[in-house]
Every structure is written in structure tokens, then in C-alpha cells.
Design a protein around this motif. Sequence first.
Motif, PDB file in Angstrom:
ATOM      1  N   THR A   1       0.997  -0.760  -0.190  1.00  0.00           N
ATOM      2  CA  THR A   1      -0.073   0.104  -0.208  1.00  0.00           C
ATOM      3  C   THR A   1       0.964   0.971   0.044  1.00  0.00           C
ATOM      4  O   THR A   1       0.014   2.044   0.360  1.00  0.00           O
ATOM      5  CB  THR A   1      -0.976  -0.192   1.403  1.00  0.00           C
ATOM      6  OG1 THR A   1      -0.013   0.164   2.763  1.00  0.00           O
ATOM      7  CG2 THR A   1      -2.093  -1.278   1.318  1.00  0.00           C
TER       8      THR A   1
ATOM      9  N   THR B   1       0.268   5.211  -1.121  1.00  0.00           N
ATOM     10  CA  THR B   1      -1.428   4.865  -1.908  1.00  0.00           C
ATOM     11  C   THR B   1      -2.132   6.244  -0.633  1.00  0.00           C
ATOM     12  O   THR B   1      -3.259   6.863  -1.116  1.00  0.00           O
ATOM     13  CB  THR B   1      -2.452   3.793  -1.372  1.00  0.00           C
ATOM     14  OG1 THR B   1      -2.287   3.204  -0.217  1.00  0.00           O
ATOM     15  CG2 THR B   1      -1.633   2.336  -2.461  1.00  0.00           C
TER      16      THR B   1
ATOM     17  N   ILE C   1      -8.651   8.744  -0.991  1.00  0.00           N
ATOM     18  CA  ILE C   1      -9.033   7.899  -2.073  1.00  0.00           C
ATOM     19  C   ILE C   1     -10.135   6.857  -2.097  1.00  0.00           C
ATOM     20  O   ILE C   1      -9.480   6.136  -2.920  1.00  0.00           O
ATOM     21  CB  ILE C   1      -7.749   7.557  -1.498  1.00  0.00           C
ATOM     22  CG1 ILE C   1      -7.703   6.842  -0.234  1.00  0.00           C
ATOM     23  CG2 ILE C   1      -6.357   8.351  -1.149  1.00  0.00           C
ATOM     24  CD1 ILE C   1      -5.665   5.390  -0.012  1.00  0.00           C
TER      25      ILE C   1
ATOM     26  N   SER D   1      -9.219   3.492  -6.360  1.00  0.00           N
ATOM     27  CA  SER D   1      -8.745   3.586  -5.274  1.00  0.00           C
ATOM     28  C   SER D   1      -9.024   1.549  -5.242  1.00  0.00           C
ATOM     29  O   SER D   1      -8.838   0.303  -4.022  1.00  0.00           O
ATOM     30  CB  SER D   1      -9.674   3.190  -4.043  1.00  0.00           C
ATOM     31  OG  SER D   1     -10.956   2.552  -3.418  1.00  0.00           O
TER      32      SER D   1
ATOM     33  N   ALA E   1      -5.655  -0.560  -4.608  1.00  0.00           N
ATOM     34  CA  ALA E   1      -4.834  -0.911  -3.444  1.00  0.00           C
ATOM     35  C   ALA E   1      -6.079  -1.539  -2.027  1.00  0.00           C
ATOM     36  O   ALA E   1      -5.015  -2.506  -1.705  1.00  0.00           O
ATOM     37  CB  ALA E   1      -4.862   0.800  -2.179  1.00  0.00           C
TER      38      ALA E   1
END
Length: 216
Positions: free
Chosen positions: A88, A91, A112, A125, A128
Motif C-alpha cells: 500500500t 496510496t 482515496i 482505490s 490498493a
Amino acid sequence: MSKMKLLAASALASSMVITGCASTGGVQVNDTTKKAGLGALAGALGGAAISKATGGEQTGRDAAIGAVLGAGVGAYMSKQEAKLKQQTAGTGIEVTRDPVTNNINLAIPEAITFDKGQYAIKSSSYNALNQVARTLNEYNQTQVVVNGYASVEGSAAFNQTLSQNRANAVARYLVNQSVAGSRISAIGHGATSKFGAAYEPNRRVEITIIAPQSVN
């Protein structure tokens, strides 16, 4: 020194051997090993306490067993934490782990994940969350709690519903990525002013990965 303290010290020393921890001769203990040691100590104290509370006569044995189990859980969660941080990175998701409980928390900001006041997950998103789901499937001995939050803007009823819908949306997304639904709970917490009245980080979802009692 009390018997309990003696057992704790003994179990911690044992855990250092079990996890290959050596600090003599200037060798530094790495982060994973230190956290496994903490897990071993917690396991030892838990095992000894349970044995004592139930009138057991094998307190030392139960403490030693707890130390082994605790060390295994600590290492298991530490590896999962490291992988989540790697996957991640960049992110905006913040990954932290409680050194006592070994639970891992992922704070996912609204920016996000959702548009303001909405609970439909943004396509930006997906990657992620896919990485998070992949790790949850690899480390499948945990339970997962998805916690939804909102800012104090709007009515209490609206924010409660919004926070629950956000938690539900992320939980459903994880299930669609093959994470077992039986592992996941979704909880809406309504409005929060943790970061100041209308500050954006209040509008978020947090995923708490619950450490198991032992690992296979």
C-alpha cells in the motif's frame, strides 16, 4: 521475585531462543524478532494467568506453551504488517500494528476511497484494496473488522448511515475479492471529531485485522 514474574522472565528468555533473538556481541535484534518476543511474553503471561485462575498445577508448562504460541502469532502478524506496508506504499493508506495485541490497523482516508458524502468506492482505490484483499487471503487465520466513520458535518442520523454504508461497501469489496465473509464484520461509528470538527481524515474507513490466538 514472585513466581509469576519469574515465569514471565523465563518465558521471555525462552522466546528469544525460540525466535533466534541474540543481542550479545553488539548484534542488533531486528524489528520482527523484537515484536515476536513481545508476543511471546504476552502469550506466556496469558498462559500462566489462565492456568493459575483455573487452579492448574502446571503453570510453568502453560506459560512456556503460551510463549511459543505468542511468538508464532507475533511473527505471523509482523510479516503481514510488512507486506501490507509494502503493497500500500504511496496510496495514502496508513498501516500500524499494536505491539501488545498484535492487531493491525489500516486507516483508509475518504480522499482515496469515496467522494464527499458518498459511499460508492472510487475505481482509483481498487488496486490498493485488491492488494489488501490479496494479503488477507494469504494470511487467512485472522478476523477482519471494517470500521466506517464520518465527519460532524450533517445530521447524526445521516452520518451514522453514511459510516455504516462505507463500512459495508469496503466489506463487500473484500468479499468480492475472495476474502471469506465469515471473517469480516462491518461497523458504522457515525460522526467523529478525532482530528477536529470537519477535518477530512474524520471521513474514513479503518480496517482492523485481529490477531489469532495461535497460528498453524
